[in-house]
Motif scaffolding. Structure first.
Motif, PDB file in Angstrom:
ATOM      1  N   ARG A  28       0.757   5.253   0.144  1.00 24.56           N
ATOM      2  CA  ARG A  28      -0.250   6.345   0.484  1.00 24.56           C
ATOM      3  C   ARG A  28       0.353   7.482  -0.081  1.00 24.56           C
ATOM      4  O   ARG A  28       1.559   8.073   0.056  1.00 24.56           O
ATOM      5  CB  ARG A  28      -0.345   6.795   2.102  1.00 24.56           C
ATOM      6  CG  ARG A  28      -1.099   7.677   2.585  1.00 24.56           C
ATOM      7  CD  ARG A  28      -1.649   7.433   3.785  1.00 24.56           C
ATOM      8  NE  ARG A  28      -2.658   6.505   3.831  1.00 24.56           N
ATOM      9  CZ  ARG A  28      -3.235   5.801   4.725  1.00 24.56           C
ATOM     10  NH1 ARG A  28      -2.769   6.356   5.917  1.00 24.56           N
ATOM     11  NH2 ARG A  28      -4.031   4.766   4.653  1.00 24.56           N
ATOM     12  N   ASP A  37      -4.605   5.893  -1.509  1.00 19.71           N
ATOM     13  CA  ASP A  37      -3.939   4.768  -1.315  1.00 19.71           C
ATOM     14  C   ASP A  37      -3.866   3.891  -2.615  1.00 19.71           C
ATOM     15  O   ASP A  37      -4.883   3.789  -3.259  1.00 19.71           O
ATOM     16  CB  ASP A  37      -4.398   3.806  -0.249  1.00 19.71           C
ATOM     17  CG  ASP A  37      -4.326   4.524   1.007  1.00 19.71           C
ATOM     18  OD1 ASP A  37      -3.365   5.634   1.335  1.00 19.71           O
ATOM     19  OD2 ASP A  37      -4.785   4.217   2.045  1.00 19.71           O
ATOM     20  N   LEU A  90       0.929  -1.237  -0.098  1.00 17.48           N
ATOM     21  CA  LEU A  90      -0.112  -0.157  -0.094  1.00 17.48           C
ATOM     22  C   LEU A  90       0.752   1.384  -0.092  1.00 17.48           C
ATOM     23  O   LEU A  90       1.628   1.243   0.799  1.00 17.48           O
ATOM     24  CB  LEU A  90      -1.095   0.083   1.123  1.00 17.48           C
ATOM     25  CG  LEU A  90      -1.946   1.168   1.323  1.00 17.48           C
ATOM     26  CD1 LEU A  90      -3.181   0.858   2.122  1.00 17.48           C
ATOM     27  CD2 LEU A  90      -1.236   2.369   2.161  1.00 17.48           C
TER      28      LEU A  90
END
Length: 501
Positions: free
Chosen positions: A137, A147, A135
């Motif tokens: 961000r 995300d 992931l």
């Protein structure tokens, strides 16, 4: 440690749309994988545009990635003269911008990555960690957070935004503020956009690499045309000889040219050099100028200037990677397997061997740091070695271990490093910018100097006596002239540690 097999890896997030980031995307596309390139700037090579006036040591033949070339030539693109040395602006306009158009569907501009993690677990969680996607961000230039999920990550974000401080011990000095009016930053455009900032003013250049030398040469040229322009140079070491190089005897003509010209400027007094200088604090004056408080050996010194150009190098941003399990060397902050290969205490850019995915892998499989950021604090990076890194990584992510382990890089023994707009000859094909500590050159994407010869090196700092105030003029190699005109010989103090000893 294992890497994802081809069927498991579909999408690869690439952080940064500079030369190495876009090269990574080109190799991934050729391998049938889907790159998601996340770039904080508004176009390809955005950081390079900030030093577009600088000319590279690397001729075009070493500046174009093979996979990128294949993608571009399929569109009818013609490569520039392979023996010519491009400026940063030309590198963007003639190569990165066209490549960005070819890869446009894969690139998201105005998207800054602020954190990377394994999906659903934090760094401390080991159970069921392997095989999880990543992931990322991101924050857009409008402030929106999003995300992005990917199977693997290649961090090619560079180091430009994280400069080494001017202060001693590797820490900012008191009063050191990046937003201060006297902070000119690295590689200012002395003859272009920044001309008015330096014309008729007093400027101190701090650093002992070729970024510093380049800026000094350009400032000296400006001083010839603009009365009242004063050029000063401060280094942590006591001998600038490593920056000068071998002059006319240098086997590398471009390096010798820069060194010879700089030596002449210092010896003629056009550039005023203070050696053994450790910066302790800055005091910003009401008019925007600055008083720099420091020492040379046991002698306290104060220098007053209008501008400070910091050529003290860069360091990687590791904060965004706090949730990723990394294997980094404690000294140069590079992947531990390549640390000994790139350590500037022992290597120049021309002596770093080719290396690939196996040297760059981390405990979290499928995560890689590539390009100049993979070199941590070492200034020995070459564009061509970055291209070889991402070729190997893309092969590994596609499951082609044989290609990943194969070396496909052929450079001249001396290497090719980045250089200076101040060079007159733009077709030098065998050039390097320094070797070893304190003479190491910059990289082609960020001009990162070693901390050696500057306050960032961590060399010892002796006791301080009462200061001698030093105006912009009257400062010569190894000698300080105070306000009253007294002559003070500088002690030759050996540093207590670090690479400058």
């Amino acid at each position: 440690m294992s890497n994802p097999e081809g069927p498991q890896t579909r999408t690869v997030a690439v952080i940064g749309a500079g030369p190495v980031g876009l090269a990574a995307a080109a190799h991934l596309v050729e391998r049938g994988l889907t790159p998601i390139v996340l770039e904080a700037g508004d176009g390809p090579g955005a950081v390079i545009g900030r030093w577009g006036h600088i000319r590279l040591f690397s001729p075009w033949r070493f500046d174009i990635d093979p996979a990128a070339r294949r993608l571009l030539e399929a569109t009818g693109w013609t490569a520039p003269d392979p023996d010519r040395l491009p400026t940063g602006a030309e590198l963007v306009a003639d190569y990165l911008a066209p490549l960005g158009k070819v890869l446009d569907e894969h690139v998201r501009y105005g998207t800054r990555v602020v954190g990377v993690a394994r999906l659903g677990v934090d760094k401390t969680n080991t159970v069921d960690r392997d095989g999880r996607p990543y992931l990322l961000r991101t924050v857009s230039d409008t402030g929106e957070t999003e995300d992005v999920i990917a199977d693997a990550v290649i961090d090619a974000s560079g180091v430009w935004s994280h400069r080494n401080p001017l202060g001693a011990h590797g820490l900012p000095a008191a009063g050191e503020d990046a937003a201060a009016p006297w902070q000119a930053g690295p590689l200012p455009d002395v003859h272009g956009a920044d001309r008015d900032r330096f014309a008729g003013k007093r400027t101190l250049v701090v650093g002992a690499g070729h970024s510093a030398a380049n800026t000094l040469l350009l400032l000296a040229e400006l001083a010839e045309a603009e009365p009242g322009t004063t050029v000063m140079w401060a280094i942590r070491g006591t001998d600038p000889g490593k920056v000068y190089g071998g002059g006319s005897a240098d086997a590398l003509p471009a390096r010798g040219t820069i060194g010879t010209r700089l030596r002449h400027l210092v010896e003629s007094g056009a550039v005023e050099l203070v050696t053994g200088f450790t910066i302790r604090s800055f005091t910003t004056r009401p008019d925007g100028s600055v008083a720099i408080h420091g020492s040379t050996g046991s002698l306290a010194v104060e220098i007053e200037v209008d501008q400070v150009a910091a050529a003290t190098g860069f360091r990687p941003d590791l904060e965004m990677l706090r949730e990723v399990r990394l294997d980094l060397d404690s000294v140069v902050e590079a992947p531990s397997r390549i640390a000994s290969l790139i350590d500037p205490n022992f290597h120049s850019c021309g002596t770093v061997p080719a290396h690939g995915e196996a040297h760059l892998a981390h405990p979290d499989e499928g995560f890689y740091i590539a390009g100049v950021k993979s070199y941590g604090r070492a200034p020995t990076f070459l564009l061509a070695t970055g291209y070889e890194q991402v070729r190997s990584i893309a092969a590994a992510l596609a499951g082609d271990r044989e290609a990943a382990e194969r070396v496909e890089l052929d450079l001249p023994e001396t290497g090719v490093c980045s250089s200076s707009r101040a060079l007159d000859d733009t077709s030098i094909t065998d050039a390097s910018a320094g070797s070893g500590c304190c003479g190491s050159s910059a990289d082609a994407a960020g001009e990162a100097e070693s901390g050696c010869g500057t306050a960032a090196s961590g060399c010892g700092t002796p006791a301080v006596e009462e200061p001698v105030a030093v105006p912009a003029r009257g400062l010569a190699t190894g000698v300080l002239h105070g306000r009253a005109g007294q002559r003070v010989e500088l002690p030759q103090v050996k540093a207590s540690g670090g690479c400058c000893g």
